[in-house]
Motif scaffolding. Structure first.
Motif, PDB file in Angstrom:
ATOM      1  N   MET A 171       0.845  -1.198   0.000  1.00  0.00           N
ATOM      2  CA  MET A 171       0.000   0.000   0.000  1.00  0.00           C
ATOM      3  C   MET A 171       0.879   1.246   0.000  1.00  0.00           C
ATOM      4  O   MET A 171       1.868   1.322   0.739  1.00  0.00           O
ATOM      5  N   ALA A 172       0.514   2.231  -0.803  1.00  0.00           N
ATOM      6  CA  ALA A 172       1.286   3.470  -0.867  1.00  0.00           C
ATOM      7  C   ALA A 172       1.166   4.230   0.436  1.00  0.00           C
ATOM      8  O   ALA A 172       0.148   4.161   1.136  1.00  0.00           O
ATOM      9  N   ALA A 173       2.220   4.948   0.780  1.00  0.00           N
ATOM     10  CA  ALA A 173       2.219   5.730   2.004  1.00  0.00           C
ATOM     11  C   ALA A 173       1.195   6.866   1.911  1.00  0.00           C
ATOM     12  O   ALA A 173       0.947   7.410   0.828  1.00  0.00           O
ATOM     13  N   LEU A 174       0.612   7.211   3.033  1.00  0.00           N
ATOM     14  CA  LEU A 174      -0.296   8.355   3.104  1.00  0.00           C
ATOM     15  C   LEU A 174       0.508   9.632   2.904  1.00  0.00           C
ATOM     16  O   LEU A 174       1.530   9.849   3.567  1.00  0.00           O
ATOM     17  N   ARG A 175       0.054  10.477   1.999  1.00  0.00           N
ATOM     18  CA  ARG A 175       0.739  11.740   1.732  1.00  0.00           C
ATOM     19  C   ARG A 175       0.251  12.788   2.747  1.00  0.00           C
ATOM     20  O   ARG A 175      -0.949  13.079   2.827  1.00  0.00           O
ATOM     21  N   ALA A 176       1.188  13.323   3.538  1.00  0.00           N
ATOM     22  CA  ALA A 176       0.831  14.205   4.651  1.00  0.00           C
ATOM     23  C   ALA A 176       1.244  15.636   4.393  1.00  0.00           C
ATOM     24  O   ALA A 176       2.306  15.912   3.820  1.00  0.00           O
ATOM     25  N   GLY A 177       0.396  16.555   4.843  1.00  0.00           N
ATOM     26  CA  GLY A 177       0.720  17.975   4.831  1.00  0.00           C
ATOM     27  C   GLY A 177       0.700  18.503   6.247  1.00  0.00           C
ATOM     28  O   GLY A 177      -0.087  18.050   7.083  1.00  0.00           O
TER      29      GLY A 177
ATOM     30  N   PRO B 104       6.197   5.209   9.942  1.00  0.00           N
ATOM     31  CA  PRO B 104       5.978   4.238   8.860  1.00  0.00           C
ATOM     32  C   PRO B 104       4.589   4.405   8.251  1.00  0.00           C
ATOM     33  O   PRO B 104       3.611   4.658   8.952  1.00  0.00           O
ATOM     34  N   GLY B 105       4.524   4.293   6.935  1.00  0.00           N
ATOM     35  CA  GLY B 105       3.249   4.406   6.246  1.00  0.00           C
ATOM     36  C   GLY B 105       2.810   5.814   5.958  1.00  0.00           C
ATOM     37  O   GLY B 105       1.713   6.038   5.451  1.00  0.00           O
ATOM     38  N   VAL B 106       3.652   6.792   6.278  1.00  0.00           N
ATOM     39  CA  VAL B 106       3.327   8.205   6.065  1.00  0.00           C
ATOM     40  C   VAL B 106       4.505   8.894   5.392  1.00  0.00           C
ATOM     41  O   VAL B 106       5.663   8.656   5.758  1.00  0.00           O
ATOM     42  N   GLN B 107       4.214   9.758   4.432  1.00  0.00           N
ATOM     43  CA  GLN B 107       5.253  10.550   3.770  1.00  0.00           C
ATOM     44  C   GLN B 107       4.883  12.022   3.855  1.00  0.00           C
ATOM     45  O   GLN B 107       3.835  12.440   3.363  1.00  0.00           O
ATOM     46  N   LEU B 108       5.737  12.807   4.511  1.00  0.00           N
ATOM     47  CA  LEU B 108       5.512  14.246   4.595  1.00  0.00           C
ATOM     48  C   LEU B 108       5.886  14.880   3.258  1.00  0.00           C
ATOM     49  O   LEU B 108       7.049  14.865   2.858  1.00  0.00           O
TER      50      LEU B 108
ATOM     51  N   ILE C  35      -2.887  21.932  -0.053  1.00  0.00           N
ATOM     52  CA  ILE C  35      -3.862  21.009  -0.636  1.00  0.00           C
ATOM     53  C   ILE C  35      -3.529  20.728  -2.106  1.00  0.00           C
ATOM     54  O   ILE C  35      -3.667  19.602  -2.585  1.00  0.00           O
ATOM     55  N   ALA C  36      -3.060  21.746  -2.786  1.00  0.00           N
ATOM     56  CA  ALA C  36      -2.763  21.619  -4.221  1.00  0.00           C
ATOM     57  C   ALA C  36      -1.648  20.619  -4.507  1.00  0.00           C
ATOM     58  O   ALA C  36      -1.566  20.060  -5.606  1.00  0.00           O
ATOM     59  N   VAL C  37      -0.791  20.372  -3.514  1.00  0.00           N
ATOM     60  CA  VAL C  37       0.290  19.394  -3.699  1.00  0.00           C
ATOM     61  C   VAL C  37      -0.276  17.985  -3.842  1.00  0.00           C
ATOM     62  O   VAL C  37       0.325  17.119  -4.483  1.00  0.00           O
ATOM     63  N   GLY C  38      -1.457  17.754  -3.239  1.00  0.00           N
ATOM     64  CA  GLY C  38      -2.065  16.427  -3.254  1.00  0.00           C
ATOM     65  C   GLY C  38      -1.746  15.675  -1.985  1.00  0.00           C
ATOM     66  O   GLY C  38      -0.682  15.047  -1.888  1.00  0.00           O
ATOM     67  N   ILE C  39      -2.619  15.772  -0.990  1.00  0.00           N
ATOM     68  CA  ILE C  39      -2.371  15.144   0.315  1.00  0.00           C
ATOM     69  C   ILE C  39      -3.579  14.309   0.736  1.00  0.00           C
ATOM     70  O   ILE C  39      -4.714  14.592   0.367  1.00  0.00           O
TER      71      ILE C  39
END
Length: 329
Positions: free
Chosen positions: A1-7, A26-30, A57-61
């Motif tokens: 599963m892809a990491a959750l994209r975090a802002g 783990p499982g999260v990418q800032l 938001i525009a980065v895609g999170i």
């Protein structure tokens, strides 16, 4: 599963710690950091400091952490909810009950995870305290008292000590006791020349009959973070600044000192300090938020939880206001 994209919105005193934990989780990418004030603590690293929540938001999170001053929580959270982003907001949930309710409704309407950063629930001392109280190690619980005091943090300007610090104690007390408040009253003090109170004493009763007391202030040179639970078998003392939990047992020996032996109360017994695994509360909080977003079992503090706490704190402040407050000269 892809990491959750975090802002991350806000990289001030608290936001810088969120940035560190998000990078380690783990499982999260800032992937995005936004702060109109720049990057005072140099935590952005390879990421560009974005100007606002819209740019983030525009980065895609997928998920966001809001660590800006309380007055800006509602605006940011509503925009994130509109964009379909699961969000963890620092405590208190909002500057007013009305704002908090709008946030709760917005996330519920979209089926999103809305969480509040009541980090004390993830403190190892309080987690162990809650477990031991629930297992009956104190017998009947009589009282929960907290003390949270220290110097004034100049970075806090938009709320008083009740919402900034007192919300911790109101939330953790109901959580440890596993009972909601039945009533709450308070008295406040204004000594620093600010609009908001810098000392509050709150007293109340939980629905299970336990009486509670919270001493909270920004007027002490001594920093203290204590939760004391007293019951029929003794007392637990949790120091959340160190993560230590100590049990003071009622004594079992009869005293021969005549002037004391007539007192029909308790005597001093054994003192035990427990060895605990001391994981960083902020990391445990982020794990709970991540797991809630993934649909896993989680102890995340919901926005509904945060709303109940804010309602109680506002009721306490209103109680103090109606009784009159002590003002500085």
């Amino acid at each position: 599963m892809a990491a959750l994209r975090a802002g991350l919105l806000g990289v001030g005193m608290m936001g810088r710690h969120h940035a560190r934990v998000l990078r380690e989780l783990p499982g999260v990418q800032l992937v995005a950091i936004a702060d109109p004030g720049g990057d005072p603590h140099g935590v952005a690293g390879e990421l560009e400091i974005l100007p606002d929540v819209e740019a983030m938001i525009a980065v895609g999170i997928d998920i966001a952490v809001v660590a800006v001053p309380t007055a800006f929580h509602e605006e940011a959270a509503l925009r994130l909810a509109e964009a379909g982003v699961h969000t963890l907001v620092e405590k208190p949930i909002a500057h007013s009950v009305e704002a908090g309710r709008r946030m709760v409704d917005a996330f519920a309407a979209r089926g999103l995870v809305g969480a509040v950063g009541h980090i004390e629930r993830f403190n190892p001392a309080l987690q162990e305290l809650r477990r031991r109280v629930a297992s009956g190690e104190l017998g009947e619980v009589y009282q929960i008292a907290t003390r949270r005091q220290g110097p004034f943090p100049s970075r806090i300007a938009d709320v008083g000590v009740a919402k900034d610090l007192g919300s911790h104690d109101v939330d953790l007390t109901a959580w440890v006791a596993q009972s909601r408040y039945r009533d709450i009253t308070a008295r406040t003090v204004h000594k620093s020349g600010r609009e908001h109170e810098d000392m509050i004493i709150m007293t109340g009763t939980l629905e299970n009959g336990v009486i509670v007391n919270h001493l909270v202030n920004w007027l002490s040179p001594m920093k203290e973070r204590l939760t004391i639970v007293t019951g029929e078998l003794g007392a637990f003392v949790a120091d959340t600044s160190t993560g230590d939990l100590t049990f003071y047992a009622n004594g079992t020996f009869q005293t021969e000192w005549e002037s004391v032996s007539v007192f029909r109360g308790v005597s001093e017994g054994d003192v035990t300090r427990y060895a605990l695994a001391k994981r960083e509360p902020l990391r445990v909080e982020h794990e709970a938020f991540r797991d809630a977003v993934l649909g896993l079992e989680s102890d995340v503090v919901t926005m509904e939880d945060g709303m109940r706490t804010l309602e109680l704190v506002e009721a306490a402040i209103a109680s103090a206001r109606s009784a009159g407050t002590t003002s500085g000269s």
